[in-house]
Design a protein around this motif. Structure first.
Motif, PDB file in Angstrom:
ATOM      1  N   VAL A   1       0.632  -1.152   0.080  1.00  0.00           N
ATOM      2  CA  VAL A   1      -0.016  -0.117  -0.188  1.00  0.00           C
ATOM      3  C   VAL A   1       0.814   1.366   0.060  1.00  0.00           C
ATOM      4  N   PRO A   2       0.542   2.330  -0.836  1.00  0.00           N
ATOM      5  CA  PRO A   2      -0.544   2.287  -1.765  1.00  0.00           C
ATOM      6  C   PRO A   2       0.198   2.494  -3.118  1.00  0.00           C
ATOM      7  N   HIS A   3       1.279   1.523  -3.312  1.00  0.00           N
ATOM      8  CA  HIS A   3       1.835   1.356  -4.810  1.00  0.00           C
ATOM      9  C   HIS A   3       0.932   0.864  -5.765  1.00  0.00           C
ATOM     10  N   SER A   4       1.380   1.094  -7.144  1.00  0.00           N
ATOM     11  CA  SER A   4       0.627   0.497  -8.128  1.00  0.00           C
ATOM     12  C   SER A   4       1.698  -0.299  -8.873  1.00  0.00           C
ATOM     13  N   TYR A   5       1.143  -1.388  -9.527  1.00  0.00           N
ATOM     14  CA  TYR A   5       2.020  -2.406 -10.195  1.00  0.00           C
ATOM     15  C   TYR A   5       1.719  -2.489 -11.685  1.00  0.00           C
ATOM     16  N   GLU A   6       2.723  -3.029 -12.346  1.00  0.00           N
ATOM     17  CA  GLU A   6       2.594  -3.447 -13.901  1.00  0.00           C
ATOM     18  C   GLU A   6       2.409  -4.855 -13.930  1.00  0.00           C
ATOM     19  N   VAL A   7       1.327  -5.254 -14.387  1.00  0.00           N
ATOM     20  CA  VAL A   7       1.302  -6.935 -14.601  1.00  0.00           C
ATOM     21  C   VAL A   7       1.114  -7.239 -16.162  1.00  0.00           C
ATOM     22  N   ARG A   8       2.199  -8.135 -16.249  1.00  0.00           N
ATOM     23  CA  ARG A   8       2.251  -8.799 -17.715  1.00  0.00           C
ATOM     24  C   ARG A   8       1.915 -10.173 -17.606  1.00  0.00           C
ATOM     25  N   LEU A   9       1.200 -10.645 -18.676  1.00  0.00           N
ATOM     26  CA  LEU A   9       0.510 -12.175 -18.780  1.00  0.00           C
ATOM     27  C   LEU A   9       0.878 -12.622 -20.004  1.00  0.00           C
ATOM     28  N   THR A  10       1.527 -13.710 -20.306  1.00  0.00           N
ATOM     29  CA  THR A  10       2.029 -14.069 -21.490  1.00  0.00           C
ATOM     30  C   THR A  10       1.661 -15.833 -21.570  1.00  0.00           C
ATOM     31  N   PRO A  11       0.875 -15.929 -22.607  1.00  0.00           N
ATOM     32  CA  PRO A  11       0.352 -17.412 -22.639  1.00  0.00           C
ATOM     33  C   PRO A  11       1.321 -18.450 -23.446  1.00  0.00           C
ATOM     34  N   TYR A  12       1.690 -19.605 -23.061  1.00  0.00           N
ATOM     35  CA  TYR A  12       2.483 -20.540 -23.725  1.00  0.00           C
ATOM     36  C   TYR A  12       1.931 -21.608 -24.343  1.00  0.00           C
ATOM     37  N   THR A  13       2.229 -22.128 -25.563  1.00  0.00           N
ATOM     38  CA  THR A  13       1.721 -23.327 -26.107  1.00  0.00           C
ATOM     39  C   THR A  13       2.983 -24.088 -26.659  1.00  0.00           C
ATOM     40  N   THR A  14       2.754 -25.051 -27.199  1.00  0.00           N
ATOM     41  CA  THR A  14       3.815 -26.034 -27.643  1.00  0.00           C
ATOM     42  C   THR A  14       4.729 -25.458 -28.719  1.00  0.00           C
ATOM     43  N   PHE A  15       4.180 -24.409 -29.264  1.00  0.00           N
ATOM     44  CA  PHE A  15       4.811 -23.429 -30.016  1.00  0.00           C
ATOM     45  C   PHE A  15       5.691 -22.670 -29.629  1.00  0.00           C
TER      46      PHE A  15
END
Length: 947
Positions: free
Chosen positions: A713-727
C-alpha cells in the motif's frame, strides 16, 4: 491463524470458472469536474448544468468483456468546433473552458464486438450571463421637435443568458413596478424569448428625469453573480446625428491622400464614432482617429464603401456612408460581330459589321472611348456609326458599326479608353479587318486527344486555334457536374490554348473541354473540342497487414487482392518469406482471366514456416505490398475489468491483494495454452517477480483468476501475462493494478481519502493515532488505538470535552460518488465507549435533485471499549455522498471514533456480523478464537507437503 490464511492464498492462488464471461457492452455516464447540478428534467432526460468557462468532465463507465471501446460524439450545438467531425475515443471526455456553443447532447457509445453497442447520452446545459445592453427609444409617431419633449419614452434592456434572466428596473435606488407607479409600464416585447424587458415611461413627468438601472439575474445559478447597467435620462438626451465633410460618392486618383471627416451634429450622451469598410477591414495604413479617416497614397484596391457610425444607446445609431472610387482601368477587350440580321459568322462585303471595345474601369460610367482607323481618328458618316451601351454587350461598351461593308473599310482599327484630365494611363486595343479576318476553329493536335500521365507528374492539355484573330481558349470539366478545375475555378483562360497542370492526382482524371472565347475575336458561337486525361497510379491492395494464426501442422491460404489502380490489372505478383524470394505459385486458370488477386498456400504451419510473408503486386506504374505475419503462437489474454471489488487490503501488514481475472482470446485458433507466465513489477522499480501459472485446457469465454498477494500500500503495479503453447510464447498483455483507496479508507493519509468537514455543523472530526493522542485526554472514553491495534494506525474521532455542549454535531462528508450500481454497502468500524456517549448517525446525501440528506443508520449510547463493525445497505438514485454525524451527549465522556470505512457495490452480507462479535482491544485479556472450519483443509494441505 491470519498467517496460515495468507499462506494458503499464496500457495493455491489460481482457479478457473467454467462459464463464459463474454458479455455485450453496457455503459453509464457519470459526471465529475465542476458541474453545478445534475438533474432529471420533465421529460426524464439527464441534464448536466455547468457554468461557461468551467471544465466539463464526463466519464463513461463501461462493463462488458472484452473491454469495450468508448467513443464520444455530440449533436445539437457546434461542440468544440471540430468535435462533431472528430470523435473522441476515451472513457473520459474533458473540455477545458467550455463555451456556450458547446452545450448540447453528448453520446457515449461503447462496443466490444459482442451484441449491439451500448449508447447513453446526457444533455449539457451551459449557463452564462452576459453584460446587459440598455437603449432608449420613442415611438416614431411622437417625434415633433426636440426628441425628449414628447410624452412617451422606452428604455429597452437586452441580455444574453442561460437560463433566461430575471429583470429588475430601478429609478435611483427604488425598484419600479406597475403597482407602485402608474406612470411606468414594464413588459416583454413579442418574439424576444425572455431576453428583453422594456420600461415604458408614460406621460413623461419631471421626476422621470433620473438615473435608471436595469439589473439582470439568473438567480445565482452556478454562482453567476447579478449584472447591471445604468442610464441617466435628462431633458437634453438625444440620439446621435452626423454629417460628412465630403460627398457620399468620392472619386479620387490613385496615389492621392484621402481624408474624410465625420462630424457630430447632435447626441446626448456624447456618441462614440467608429469607421468600418466593406467588404473587408480598413486598408493597411489607414488611420481612423475619432471622426477622421485618413488613407495615405490610395490605390485601386482601396475602393469601396466606408461607413461612419455614431452610437450613444439613444434611438437608432446614426450612419453615413462614403463610396470611395479610385480611378483605374484594366482588361481591354474587343469583339467582332458579323451581320446579325443575316445570321452570318463571316465578314462579307456588302454586309454590316460591328466592332466593340470594353474596359473594366472605376468609375465605369466616366470612361470615354475614341476610335482610330489606320492611325487617324475615325470620321463618322452614314455608314460609320459609333454607339455606346449596346444592350447586347457589357455595360459602358463602345461600338463602331460599319454599314454595307466596302473594300475601302478594310484596315486596322484602334479603340482607346481614357479618363479625361486624370493621371490614369490610357488603355487601347487593336483589331485588323481584311479579307483574311476569319472566325476561329479549334481542334486537338494529333495524338493529344488522350493524355496519360502518372500521378504526381505534370501534365499539359492542348487545343489548337486557327483563325484571325485568334481568341483565348477557355477550359472546363465535362464529366463531373459543377466540377472545378485544379486551379479551383470553374473556367480558366489560356492565351495559347494549353492547360498546364502541376502534380496531377487521380481525381483529376476525366474529360476536359476547350472552347473559343467570344472576346478578343469573333462574337460568334464558341467552337469546342475535348481532351481525355488519364492519371495512372499504383495499385491499392488488401489486406495491407494481416495477422494469421494457425495451429502447428494445419494449412494456411494467403490471399492479396487488388482493390484499385490505374491500370486496373496485376502485371506481376512476387512472394517473399522473411525477405527471401519464393518460387511463383501455380496460376489458377480462372484467376488468369481476371487477375485481381494473388494466392500462396502453405501446406502446414511449422516453426520454420512461421514468420513474415510479403506479396508485392505491380501494375507497371507502381507496386503495393500485402504483409502476412504467420505463426502458431497464442493470442494475448483479455483482462477482465468487471471483477467486483478486486482490491483486498490488510491493514495489519500494510499490504493488499488483487484479484486478477482474464479470458484467453481465441484459444482454439492455435494449439492449447499450457501455462501463463506472470510478471509483476512495482511502478518506478526495475525488478519484477516472475512465476508460471499452469492451466488445463482453456475454453473460449472461460474466466481465469489469480490472486496477487503482498502488494504494498499504496503502490501501483504493472502486470504482464503471456500465454505459452507447444509453439512457445504467445502475445503478452499488460495492465496497471492500482491500490484503490476509495474502497476502504483507513484514514492513514492526511487527505483522509477525500473526506471533508461539513461547514454547517458545530465542530469537526479529528484524525489521530495512539502516538498523537493528547496525554491529558479524558480517561474512560475513546479508543486507545485504531482497529489494527498498532500505535501508528490512524482513526477519526470526535472530542466531546469543553467547549462542546449537548447536541453539538460534527459531520464528516465523503467525496461525491457516481451511482453506477443499484445497491451499495457501507461497512465501517465504530468505537463508542464512555458513559456520556451521544449518537453516531450515517446519512446519505443525494445529489440527484439538489442536496437531500436521509438517515440510513443510527446508534446511541455506550457500547464498550471495543471496535465493532456495521454494514449499512443503501440504494442511491443518483450521485451521492455519505456523511458520518457524531452527536455530543450529556457530558465529556462521550468520544466516538470510526475507522476502515468501505463502500462496495452490491448488497451487504446477508448474515450480519453479530453485535457481540467484537475486536478486542490489546491488553483486555480476552482469548483469541480460531475458526475450526479452516483447520481441516489446512491440516490436509500441510500433511501433503510433508509427504
Amino acid at each position: 491463524m491470519e498467517v496460515t490464511c495468507l499462506l494458503l492464498l499464496a500457495l493455491i492462488p489460481f482457479h478457473c470458472r467454467g462459464q463464459g464471461v463474454y458479455a455485450p457492452a453496457q455503459a453509464q455516464i457519470v459526471h465529475a469536474g465542476q458541474a453545478c447540478v445534475v438533474k432529471e428534467d420533465n421529460i426524464s432526460e439527464r441534464v448536466y448544468t455547468i457554468r461557461e468557462g468551467d471544465t466539463l468532465m464526463l466519464q463513461c463507465l463501461v462493463t462488458g468483456h472484452p473491454r469495450p471501446q468508448v467513443r464520444w460524439t455530440k449533436t445539437a450545438g457546434s461542440a468544440s468546433d471540430k468535435f462533431q467531425e472528430t470523435s473522441v475515443f476515451n472513457e473520459t471526455l474533458r473540455i477545458e473552458r467550455i463555451a456556450r456553443t458547446q452545450g448540447g447532447r453528448y453520446y457515449c457509445k461503447a462496443e466490444n464486438g459482442v451484441g449491439v453497442p451500448a449508447i447513453k447520452s446526457i444533455r449539457v446545459d451551459v449557463q452564462y450571463l452576459d453584460e446587459p445592453m440598455l437603449t432608449v427609444h420613442q415611438t416614431v409617431s411622437d417625434v415633433r421637435g426636440n426628441f425628449y419633449q414628447e410624452k412617451t419614452v422606452f428604455l429597452r434592456c437586452t441580455v444574453n443568458s442561460n437560463p433566461p434572466a430575471r429583470f429588475i428596473w430601478k429609478r435611483g435606488s427604488d425598484t419600479l413596478s406597475h403597482s407602485q407607479d402608474n406612470g411606468v409600464d414594464i413588459y416583454e416585447p413579442l418574439y424576444t424569448q425572455g431576453e428583453t424587458k422594456v420600461l415604458k415611461l408614460k406621460n413623461l413627468r419631471p421626476q422621470d428625469y433620473a438615473s435608471y438601472t436595469c439589473q439582470v439575474s439568473v438567480r445565482n445559478v452556478c454562482g453567476i453573480p447579478d449584472k447591471a447597467i445604468t442610464f441617466r435620462l435628462t431633458n437634453t438626451t438625444a440620439p446621435p446625428a452626423l454629417k460628412l465633410s465630403v460627398n457620399e460618392t468620392l472619386v479620387v486618383n490613385p496615389g492621392e491622400n484621402v481624408t474624410v471627416q465625420c462630424l457630430l451634429t447632435g447626441g446626448d450622451p456624447l456618441p462614440q464614432l467608429q469607421w468600418s469598410h466593406g467588404p473587408g477591414p480598413l486598408p493597411l495604413g489607414a488611420l481612423a482617429q475619432g471622426g477622421t479617416l485618413s488613407i495615405p497614397s490610395v490605390q485601386a484596391r482601396d475602393s469601396g464603401y466606408y461607413n461612419c457610425t455614431a452610437t450613444n444607446n439613444v434611438g437608432n445609431p446614426a450612419k453615413k456612408t462614403v463610396n470611395l472610387l479610385v480611378r483605374s482601368m484594366k482588361n481591354a477587350t474587343f469583339q467582332i460581330t458579323p451581320d446579325v440580321i443575316k445570321e452570318s459568322e463571316n465578314i462579307q462585303l456588302g454586309q454590316d459589321l460591328k466592332l466593340s471595345c470594353h474596359v473594366d474601369a472605376v468609375p465605369q460610367e466616366k470612361v470615354t472611348y475614341q476610335w482610330f482607323k489606320n492611325g487617324k481618328p475615325a470620321r463618322m458618316s452614314k455608314r460609320l456609326l459609333v454607339t455606346r451601351n449596346d444592350p447586347e454587350l457589357p455595360a459602358v461598351t463602345s461600338s463602331l458599326e460599319l454599314i454595307d461593308l466596302h473594300f475601302s473599310d478594310y484596315g486596322t482599327y484602334l479603340c482607346m479608353a481614357s479618363f479625361p484630365g486624370a493621371p490614369v494611363p490610357d488603355l487601347s486595343v487593336e483589331v485588323n479587318i481584311s479579307s483574311e479576318t476569319v472566325p476561329p476553329t479549334i481542334s486537338v493536335p494529333k495524338g493529344r486527344a488522350v493524355v496519360t500521365v502518372r500521378e504526381g507528374s505534370p501534365a499539359q492539355l492542348q487545343c489548337e486555334v486557327r483563325g484571325k484573330p485568334r481568341p483565348p481558349v477557355l477550359w472546363s470539366r465535362v464529366d463531373k457536374e459543377a466540377a472545378l478545375l485544379p486551379s479551383g475555378l470553374p473556367l480558366e483562360e489560356t492565351p495559347d490554348g494549353k492547360l498546364r497542370l502541376e502534380r496531377v492526382s487521380r481525381d483529376m482524371s476525366g474529360t476536359y473541354r476547350c472552347q473559343t472565347a467570344r472576346y478578343n475575336g469573333f462574337n460568334v458561337r464558341p467552337r469546342e473540342a475535348q481532351v481525355q486525361l488519364n492519371v495512372q497510379f499504383p495499385p491499392e491492395v488488401e489486406p495491407s497487414s494481416q495477422d494469421v494464426r494457425q495451429a502447428l501442422g494445419r494449412p494456411v491460404l494467403l490471399r492479396c487482392s487488388l482493390l484499385r489502380g490505374s491500370p486496373q490489372r496485376i502485371a506481376s505478383a512476387v512472394w517473399r518469406f522473411k525477405g527471401q524470394l519464393l518460387p511463383s505459385p501455380p496460376v489458377v486458370p480462372a484467376a488468369a482471366e481476371t487477375p485481381d488477386h494473388a494466392e500462396l498456400r502453405l501446406d502446414a504451419v511449422t516453426r520454420d514456416s512461421s514468420g513474415s510473408y510479403e506479396c508485392s503486386i505491380s501494375n507497371d506504374v507502381g507496386s503495393a505490398v500485402c504483409l502476412f505475419q504467420v505463426s502458431a503462437k497464442a493470442y494475448s489474454p483479455e483482462f477482465y475489468f468487471d471483477t467486483p471489488n478486486p482490491t483486498r487490503s490488510h491493514k495489519l501488514s500494510k499490504n493488499y491483494s488483487y484479484v486478477l481475472q482474464w479470458t484467453q482470446r481465441e484459444p482454439d485458433a492455435v494449439d492449447p495454452v499450457l501455462n501463463y507466465r506472470l510478471s509483476v513489477r512495482q511502478l518506478n522499480q526495475h525488478n519484477a517477480v516472475v512465476k508460471a501459472i499452469p492451466v488445463r485446457r482453456v475454453e473460449k469465454g472461460q474466466l481465469l483468476e489469480y490472486i496477487l498477494t503482498d502488494l504494498r500500500v499504496p503502490h501501483s503495479y504493472e502486470v504482464r501475462l503471456t500465454p505459452y503453447t507447444t509453439f512457445g510464447a504467445g502475445d503478452m498483455a499488460s495492465r496497471i493494478v492500482h491500490y484503490t483507496e476509495h474502497n476502504t479508507c483507513h484514514f492513514e493519509d492526511e487527505k483522509i481519502c477525500g473526506y471533508t468537514q461539513d461547514l454547517t455543523d458545530n465542530f469537526d472530526w479529528t484524525r489521530q493515532n495512539a502516538l498523537t493522542q493528547n496525554p491529558k485526554r479524558s480517561p474512560n472514553t475513546g479508543p486507545p488505538t485504531d482497529i489494527s491495534g498498532t500505535p501508528e494506525g490512524y482513526y477519526m474521532f470526535i472530542e466531546t470535552s469543553r467547549p462542546r455542549e449537548l447536541g453539538d454535531r460534527a459531520r464528516l462528508v465523503s467525496p461525491l460518488y457516481n451511482a453506477s450500481a443499484k445497491f451499495y454497502c457501507v461497512s465501517f468500524f465504530y468505537h463508542m465507549y464512555g458513559k456520556h456517549i451521544g449518537s453516531l448517525n450515517l446519512l446519505v446525501r443525494s445529489r440527484n435533485k439538489g442536496a437531500l440528506d436521509t438517515h440510513a443508520w443510527s446508534l446511541s449510547g455506550n457500547k464498550g471499549n471495543v471496535w465493532q463493525q456495521a454494514h449499512v445497505p443503501i440504494s442511491p438514485s443518483g450521485p451521492f455522498q455519505i456523511i458520518f454525524e457524531g452527536v455530543r451527549g450529556s457530558g465529556y465522556l462521550g468520544d466516538i471514533a470510526i475507522d476502515d470505512v468501505t463502500l462496495k457495490k452490491g448488497e451487504c452480507p446477508r448474515k450480519q456480523m453479530d453485535p457481540n462479535k467484537v475486536v478486542v482491544m490489546p491488553g483486555s485479556g480476552a482469548p483469541c478464537q480460531s475458526s475450526p472450519q479452516l483447520w481441516g483443509p489446512v491440516a490436509i494441505f500441510l500433511l501433503a507437503l510433508q509427504r
